[in-house]
Design an enzyme around this catalytic site. Sequence first.
Site, PDB file in Angstrom:
ATOM      1  N   ASP A   1     -12.713  -2.713   7.910  1.00  0.00           N
ATOM      2  CA  ASP A   1     -13.066  -1.360   8.331  1.00  0.00           C
ATOM      3  C   ASP A   1     -13.454  -1.344   9.820  1.00  0.00           C
ATOM      4  O   ASP A   1     -14.473  -1.929  10.190  1.00  0.00           O
ATOM      5  CB  ASP A   1     -14.241  -0.890   7.466  1.00  0.00           C
TER       6      ASP A   1
ATOM      7  N   CYS B   1     -10.679   6.746   9.082  1.00  0.00           N
ATOM      8  CA  CYS B   1     -10.604   6.140   7.747  1.00  0.00           C
ATOM      9  C   CYS B   1      -9.772   6.881   6.713  1.00  0.00           C
ATOM     10  O   CYS B   1      -8.869   6.296   6.121  1.00  0.00           O
ATOM     11  CB  CYS B   1     -12.008   5.966   7.186  1.00  0.00           C
TER      12      CYS B   1
ATOM     13  N   HIS C   1     -13.399   6.352   0.174  1.00  0.00           N
ATOM     14  CA  HIS C   1     -13.288   7.369   1.246  1.00  0.00           C
ATOM     15  C   HIS C   1     -12.087   8.309   1.110  1.00  0.00           C
ATOM     16  O   HIS C   1     -11.507   8.743   2.109  1.00  0.00           O
ATOM     17  CB  HIS C   1     -13.296   6.713   2.634  1.00  0.00           C
TER      18      HIS C   1
ATOM     19  N   ASP D   1      -8.056  -1.107   9.033  1.00  0.00           N
ATOM     20  CA  ASP D   1      -7.600   0.281   8.807  1.00  0.00           C
ATOM     21  C   ASP D   1      -7.147   0.948  10.098  1.00  0.00           C
ATOM     22  O   ASP D   1      -6.310   1.838  10.086  1.00  0.00           O
ATOM     23  CB  ASP D   1      -8.655   1.111   8.070  1.00  0.00           C
ATOM     24  N   HIS D   2      -7.732   0.536  11.212  1.00  0.00           N
ATOM     25  CA  HIS D   2      -7.378   1.079  12.534  1.00  0.00           C
ATOM     26  C   HIS D   2      -8.212   0.341  13.563  1.00  0.00           C
ATOM     27  O   HIS D   2      -8.830  -0.666  13.231  1.00  0.00           O
ATOM     28  CB  HIS D   2      -7.608   2.594  12.604  1.00  0.00           C
TER      29      HIS D   2
END
Length: 421
Positions: free
Chosen positions: A46, A86, A145, A295-296
């Site tokens: 994350d 997210c 999420h 995720d990024h």
Amino acid sequence: MMAMYWAFVILTLAVVGHQSQADSRTPRKPRQTESDQPNIIMILADDMGYGDIASYGHPTQEYGPVDVMAENGLRFTQAYSSDSVCSPSRAALLTGRLPVRLGVWGETHRVFLPWLTTGLPRSETTIAEALKMQNYTTGMVGKWHLGINQNTKTDGFHLPTNHGFDFVGHIIPFGGSYSCDNTGRYDNTPDPTKCFLYYRDEIVQQPYYQENLTTLFVNDTVDFIRRNKDGPFFYYFAMMHPHAPLFSSAQFKGSSARGAYGDNINELSWAVGTIIKELEELEIAEDTLVVFMSDHGPHLEYCLDAGDPGIFRADKTPEEFADVCLPAGYPSGHYFDCNKKSVSEECVTEHDPPLIFDLHADPTESWPLDPSKFDALIESVQNLISDHEAGLIRAPPLMDTENRDMIPCCNETTNCYCNYP
Ligand SMILES: *[C@@H]1O[C@H](CO)[C@@H](O)[C@H](O)[C@H]1NC(C)=O
Ligand SMILES: *[C@@H]1O[C@H](CO)[C@@H](O)[C@H](O)[C@H]1NC(C)=O
Ligand SMILES: *[C@@H]1O[C@H](CO)[C@@H](O)[C@H](O)[C@H]1NC(C)=O
Ligand SMILES: *[C@@H]1O[C@H](CO)[C@@H](O)[C@H](O)[C@H]1NC(C)=O
């Protein structure tokens, strides 16, 4: 190629047919399904940056099991996430579809909040549902999420049990943030309206205690793998690490020369290593595809609490600038550069003609090429964009439907404080 109008993506590693070192062991009987139905474990970090681990060049981060995995596996160094925050990034990962097609976007919010009535639409097919149709047993643990409730504060309408996951262990259905810190570092935290630990569809702790979450998730994971070792299984482990506020268990506090962020990476790496070790001990490592990714990009505004993008520009698009950086409705047909060095309207620069980079020679996108030499390229990119636009159906935004009565509360008489170990 053109500069993307948000900056993201990060790290993907994979172990394919991870080699067992124990040559002396009795050879295992191959499973019937070995060739065409590998187990699949997808581990998602994350807010982790491309440059956050030793094997991707971090100068002070300790070398750990995730680096071993990178060295023994395949490294995908040019993979792109579908979004810079997210919920849309995870929605795209689980469905293989663009967030705008799913409706996982909004004018006022960009992520699902506990007081929204929406989530990833149940009509969408997730990777878990698709693999279930192929007889996979599916499971997940960690950060979801993608929505919680729809009509009541306990209906759990959007939770992963309704998206194809047979086993759902401990999950954080909303997400991690400073407001869930329980170490006393900040005022008025943890906030029970944002911090829920569920087991399957029930709240087991509100607000949650963060320090042991990773151990809890790893325990669930190891149990799942043991129960399903005959496979095939699909398992999604969405970590809380290394998202701020950078909690870690006692075992990893102070373990890194890099500080709290490095402690997070060390614990994350331990979790990855524990899973791979379990696969090796069960002698199913060679039948299991393990994918690790972020995720990024990292949340650079958090400074020392944030990760490292390595050689790449920019990071996770900060939510507070979202309206500025991502103009409403995702306009297209133009080329935007989200330049966060200037916080304000100048955040977005439109480029016409677009900036063109040779990503092989210049992965950092520092040296734009002369656009007058690339007319044919620009035209072909323009055609691709037009084709994409012509086929794109934008679902109405799901993130603008608030109802505060939907906020989960484990027990009204205790002001929503619960701890059911
Ligand atoms: C799934 O299981 C069913 C019932 O045993 C079987 O008929 C089918 O061929 C299996 N599908 C795959 C992809 O293995
Ligand atoms: C976390 O785990 C440690 C070791 O098992 C334990 O001593 C501690 O009480 C746990 N903390 C919480 C908040 O449960
Ligand atoms: C995880 O499992 C181990 C071994 O069963 C146990 O000692 C530990 O307390 C568990 N940790 C948590 C956080 O449940
Ligand atoms: C809510 O908390 C009260 C007070 O601790 C307790 O008596 C009651 O059993 C709890 N209700 C539920 C549903 O857990």
